[in-house]
Design an enzyme around this catalytic site. Sequence first.
Site, mmCIF file in Angstrom:
data_model
loop_
_atom_site.group_PDB
_atom_site.id
_atom_site.type_symbol
_atom_site.label_atom_id
_atom_site.label_comp_id
_atom_site.label_asym_id
_atom_site.label_seq_id
_atom_site.Cartn_x
_atom_site.Cartn_y
_atom_site.Cartn_z
ATOM 1 N N LEU A 33 0.821 -1.228 0.000
ATOM 2 C CA LEU A 33 0.000 0.000 0.000
ATOM 3 C C LEU A 33 0.851 1.273 0.000
ATOM 4 C CD1 LEU A 33 -2.993 -0.972 2.349
ATOM 5 C CD2 LEU A 33 -2.789 -1.201 -0.130
ATOM 6 N N GLY A 36 -0.478 1.867 -3.651
ATOM 7 C CA GLY A 36 -1.777 1.279 -4.006
ATOM 8 C C GLY A 36 -2.861 1.652 -3.009
ATOM 9 N N SER A 71 7.672 3.284 -9.610
ATOM 10 C CA SER A 71 7.569 3.530 -11.053
ATOM 11 C C SER A 71 7.605 5.009 -11.440
ATOM 12 C CB SER A 71 6.284 2.891 -11.585
ATOM 13 O OG SER A 71 5.169 3.464 -10.950
ATOM 14 N N TYR A 135 14.863 3.808 -13.167
ATOM 15 C CA TYR A 135 13.618 3.029 -13.202
ATOM 16 C C TYR A 135 13.702 1.984 -14.326
ATOM 17 C CZ TYR A 135 8.884 1.856 -14.630
ATOM 18 O OH TYR A 135 7.767 1.171 -15.037
ATOM 19 N N GLY A 275 14.366 14.039 -20.332
ATOM 20 C CA GLY A 275 14.327 12.584 -20.512
ATOM 21 C C GLY A 275 13.179 12.071 -21.354
#
Length: 312
Positions: A33, A36, A71, A135, A275
Amino acid sequence: MKLLVTGGAGFIGSVVAAQLVEAGHAVTVLDDLSTGHADAVPAGATFVEGSITEPGDLTGFDAVLHFAARSLVGESVEHPDRYWANNLGGTLTLLDEMRGAGVGRIVFSSTASVYGEPERTPIRESDPTRPGNPYGASKLAVDTALTTFANLYGLAAVSLRYFNVAGAYGRFAERHTPETHLIPNVLKVALGERDSMNLFGSDYPTQDGTCVRDYVHVADLARAHLLALDACTPGIHRIYNLGNGTGFSNQEVIDVCREVTGHEIPVVAAPRRPGDPAVLVASSDLIQRELGWKPEHNTLRSIVGDAWAALR
Ligand code: UDP
């Protein structure tokens, strides 16, 4: 099958978990979590709050669908240690636990970021992988580990390299904090949560000067995971791109959001975001040919329309 879905309280993981439950599988969601939401775990799935760095005993599971990861590209540049520790370190722990418990199948959530700035469009799986940030590098490192584990230990693995995932699946919509993605940010303006949105860069070498991305509907993307699960073969690591094969510019996205919402959506021209490649479009020919996957909701109107419907 008895399935573990790590990161199943996040946007993509929760949609895949919902489709797996609908297909009759016994689903356990493992999520810490950190990003999420517990209420995103679909009814019918068992929820365990916990981290992939301590996954516990996995005895009895038939396969793992692995979404749990950090992410945010920007964060990964500032704090690469978090990405190596969680995305690579956490996954290695998970793989160890799987091997100890005799769980031989994994479907992994990889990313177009592994390709970095592409040399050609559309991008194929055989193209060079030169991630431009930690990442993408951490996801590529997991892809590499999966190949090794398939060769050495007979693991059955599939990596799905997502391009720009968007849309919604019923009530399952994108809810990131901070929100960095284009479509939810544009829709926030239409919802009245912001006065305007920043458009990063209008001087790219594209048809209208704005970046071009390949948007894939989350329902189509999720369906690919069920096909990948069935395609898992011991000793083989398959890698597939997942996009809809068509590029849409940021300006086109904004125009469609205006049409769908009926809101004028004021735009502020902002400098390029560091980027960002000008164009990122996938060739998804391989997964279409080998697994019979086909995107069904491939218009911007259906992708934006479903995202908007879920937010209202
Ligand atoms: N973008 C934008 N404003 C925003 C968010 C994103 O102009 O508020 C642009 C971003 O610079 C890129 C495109 O939208 O050109 C897609 O960005 P996103 O973060 O959604 O996905 P990415 O392709 O970076 O994974």
